[in-house]
Design a protein around this motif. Structure first.
Motif: not given
Lengths: 260, 601
Positions: A148-150, A140, B257-258, A145-146, A136, B293
């Motif tokens: 990415v699902r965490l 970052a 995102p998310n 990021g557009t 992650a 970060n």
């Protein structure tokens, strides 16, 4: 004389009970591939191996608390060892680490594999990774990021099956690629209903300076130097079996297993 | 004119003069809005005493002249030797005491000698919730309204209990401990609604505040701290003061995102209510994950203060104390509602001594920051730019990955954590129990689930300038300056309470309960209790017509975990770095869980 005899007998008895004392292992009751209550995890198998080598019966303290609090259980003497621990000043790590792994990209076998954080294709794929993990940070740092699902690390450690959530999401086509800690990726990908590809990261650390490769140790309480040495010797003697167990669980390794 | 009439006339004249002097003085002093701080009735029905959160009582039998004779009247064991952050409540002739997990609620009969138990209620929270609690298994108190006692449980439930009988009226589950969601805050009740929020910011929980129906526990509205405007209850009424708070769906666009789905902003501190404006006020917790970060952007609406319509939950304004928070600086501290003369202009404000080390004076109608002055040594920030509202950071002290940053002040628990201050309308001063701590910070990869890498921070805290770790300060709100300070060996983790007797009470982590002169700061009385104090003192009029002071002793919480959780002092990074600053606490106090009630002989 009688009292001397008595105390000698008692001494022997105490010695006997000390030798037979259970080896208390802190382990998660529901966290494959690491451990579960049924004893199916590689940590369970390794603990049994260690117990046999030390002549002690393995007894578990089931412990699912996240965030390193297992160290509290060690400190409070509720268990003697933890099977998987990164290097930490809060414990004594047994050396050498019994495996080294890294994060891995998991993709469907019919898709082209991803090999690096710098792979341009990452900017177009739907990515899943763990909340608060080194991948992650790496994503970052690149401004990726557009897509990415965490996934919550908490959920990953939760009830049965949840830990495989990221691999399942790839298998079901919900995401294109999952970036997961090697042992979890390897184990679940090999057992997925559709063929998946596991590609371990090549870099020791990624270009933004965030470590991605980690050694995993058995760990004991800070004041248990002697037990640590016993464990180190035992693991060394049973090295081939340790490697066999890790291979059986499809754990991607960056260190070199002992020669067969 | 007869002599008698003459005397009367002089008296009237004197009174006119005196009263004029007194009232002109009173005009200059800040005071809570009367609607939010009703006149004294000898009870203590909510932890903060009133909607204005002043923690001030008009009772004055125990005062600067009599306090020297203060003695223990009776004690009571909560049966749990963990951190006691709660506040004893008194309603009529009953005292209500809430223990830490497993959170037994006791009703004590004040009409009988020794205050025997009338009843006890056990919510039986899920035992596994203990493992999810970030900072000891504390609870910050029950609250009373219209015949019911309300409180939250560690396994994320809210319960209502009949205040007379102890019968459970309702119990609702609002969070999932498997996702790291717990509840620790004291609810606030306004008319037919009870407001509660979720804890667990360390675990990727998405924060919220809910209004529940007091009669059924049913959710009336739920306002998230992150995500789309519709879920944050941001609509046409939302009129923040600063440009940085304006825009559509900032709770989404100021995150990766998310990221907002696990973005923290939990609600675990104090709520205030202004009946005239019909607004509730509260602060949101730090953003998640801790590692900044991983969440580029301002991370709205975390680490800031919300004003919301009490009936609909619609947001009125928001002010972000720490955009893109770097230090774990939750904005959940108490918000004391005061009306004051601000440089010639009458303003309705709220005052918050913040984790950042600044006392914020904010217009509670508009959200404008009027001042932000330091009450703690600052190395990581320089203050607030009042024209933009922006926190001014010192770049060299920003935590970055893989570097040790030394001497960051204040620390992660902040200049002051959850433990609330008290305001006295007699002196016009705010009494702030706080820390004097700095820290070294290093980002590291640790085991999250054993053997699974997770990016965390290794934090070591230590005493700030002077070598003492706690301070009790009297603060002049308008001047933005300290009036006096008492240095304490350990960080202060107890609340303050002020009375019309010219006294302020607080407790220390090594177990001293103190009464100090509210004007001068002179310690007039102190008593050593059995364990460190991290609770909230209250005062009440007993059925015998005498004034009593009550406080729970029992060390713990984040700061006291070294004692309550038996942490190893050799592990400097335990309890997220607090242990390093608390290594001698084990020698100064032991675990406890005792209610102390003091009175005059």
């Amino acid at each position: 004389m009688c009292s001397a005899f008595l105390s000698a007998t008692m001494g022997l008895a105490m010695l006997g009970s000390a030798a037979a004392a259970d080896l208390r292992v802190c382990a998660d009751p529901d966290n494959l591939p690491f451990s579960n209550r049924a004893g199916d995890g590689f940590e369970n198998h390794l603990a049994e191996l260690l117990g046999a080598e030390l002549g002690r019966t393995v007894d578990y303290l089931w412990w699912s608390e996240p965030q390193g609090s297992v160290v509290d259980a060690l400190d409070e003497g509720r268990c003697d060892l933890v099977m998987s621990m990164l290097r930490s000043t809060a414990v004594l790590n047994a050396y050498p680490p019994y495996y080294r792994s890294t994060f891995a990209f998991v993709t469907r076998a019919d898709a082209s594999p991803v090999r690096s954080y710098d792979d341009p294709v990452l900017r177009e794929l739907a990515i899943g990774t763990g909340f608060g993990t080194p991948p992650a940070s790496a994503l970052a740092a690149r401004g990726i990021g557009t897509t990415v699902r965490l996934y919550s690390a908490f959920v990953e450690s939760g009830p049965a099956g949840d830990r495989s959530a990221l691999v399942d999401a790839v298998a079901k086509g919900e995401i294109d690629v999952a970036i997961i800690w090697g042992p979890v990726a390897g184990f679940f990908a090999a057992r997925a209903p559709v063929p998946l590809t596991v590609t371990p990261l090549r870099e020791l650390e990624d270009s933004s300076g965030i470590a991605q490769v980690f050694d995993v140790h058995v760990a004991v309480r800070l004041d248990e130097g002697e037990l640590r040495m016993e464990i180190e010797d035992a693991l060394l003697r049973r090295r081939a079996e340790v490697d066999a167990i890790l291979a059986e669980f499809d754990i991607p390794r960056l260190d070199r297993p002992a020669a067969p | 004119m007869s002599a008698r009439k003459f005397v009367y006339a002089v008296c009237v004249l004197l009174c006119v003069l005196l009263c004029a002097v007194t009232s002109s003085v009173a005009q200059q002093l800040p005071a809570p809005p009367p609607s939010a701080a009703p006149s004294e009735n000898g009870e203590w029905t909510m932890p903060a005493k009133n909607y204005a959160n002043t923690r001030f009582s008009d009772l004055a039998e125990i005062n600067v002249d009599t306090v020297g004779a203060l003695k223990v009247a009776w004690t009571f064991s909560t049966g749990v030797n963990r951190g006691q952050e709660s506040s004893p409540l008194v309603v009529g002739t009953t005292m209500y005491v809430l223990a830490p997990y497993p959170q037994t609620l006791y009703a004590l009969d004040l009409t009988q000698p020794g205050a025997p138990t009338r009843w006890q209620y056990e919510p039986k929270p899920d035992a596994s919730a203990q493992g999810v609690a970030c900072c000891d298994v504390v609870n910050r108190g029950p609250t009373f309204s219209a015949g019911k006692i309300f409180f939250t449980t560690l396994d994320a439930q809210t319960v209502a209990v009949d205040a007379e009988t102890g019968a459970e009226l309702w119990k609702v589950k609002l969070g999932d401990i498997a996702k790291g969601e717990t509840m620790t805050m004291a609810p606030l009740v306004v008319r037919d609604k009870v407001y509660v929020g979720i804890s667990g910011g360390e675990y990727g929980v998405r924060g919220w505040l809910q209004a529940l129906d007091v009669d059924s526990g049913k959710t009336i509205w739920k306002a998230y701290s992150t995500g789309p405007d519709a879920e944050v209850l941001i609509g046409d009424d939302f009129k923040p003061y600063y440009a940085t708070e304006k825009g559509k769906d900032l709770g989404v666009s100021t995150w990766p995102p998310n990221g907002w789905e696990q973005g923290g902003g939990t609600v675990w501190g104090w709520l205030s209510y202004d009946p005239d404006l019909n607004l509730i006020y509260y602060g949101t917790g730090n953003p998640g994950p801790w590692n900044p970060n991983q969440r580029p952007g301002d991370n709205k609406w975390t680490a800031g203060i919300f004003a919301r319509d009490a009936d609909t939950g619609a947001a009125r304004w928001f002010y972000q104390i720490a955009p893109h928070d770097l230090h774990d600086w939750d904005a959940i501290n108490e918000l004391v509602l005061l009306d004051l003369d601000w440089h010639g202009e009458q303003r309705k404000v709220l005052v918050q001594p913040g984790r950042t080390g600044l006392v914020y004076v904010i217009d509670r109608v508009t959200g404008e920051v009027l001042s932000a002055e330091p009450f703690h040594v600052l190395t990581a920030i320089t203050g607030v730019d009042l024209s933009t509202g922006q926190l001014q950071l010192v770049p060299e002290k920003m935590p970055v990955e893989n570097r040790v940053i030394r001497d960051i002040c204040p620390t992660a628990p902040g200049a002051k954590d959850w433990n609330p201050s008290a305001f006295s309308p007699v002196t016009g001063l705010l009494y702030i129990p706080h820390n004097n701590l700095c820290m070294d910070w290093e980002s590291v990869t640790t085991s999250y689930i054993a053997g699974t890498p997770f990016v965390g921070a290794e934090v070591r805290m230590f005493a700030g300038p002077g070598g003492h770790r706690g301070e009790f300060s009297a603060w002049d709100i308008i001047a933005g300056k300290e009036r006096w300070t008492i240095n304490e060996r350990f960080p202060l983790w107890s609340a303050a309470m002020a009375t019309a007797g010219g006294l302020v009470f607080y407790g220390t982590m090594d177990g001293w309960f103190k009464a100090v002169n509210a004007e001068s700061g002179a310690v007039l009385w102190q008593f050593k209790v059995d364990s460190g104090i991290i609770g909230q003192p209250t005062t009440f009029l007993g059925p015998d017509g005498k004034q009593y002071i009550a406080v729970l002793a029992g060390v713990g919480g984040w700061a006291g975990a070294i004692v309550s959780n038996d942490l190893d002092p050799r592990d400097a990074t335990a309890a997220k770095g607090f242990v390093n600053a608390m290594q001698d606490l084990k020698g100064a106090t032991t675990k406890g869980g005792t209610l102390y009630v003091f009175g005059l002989p």
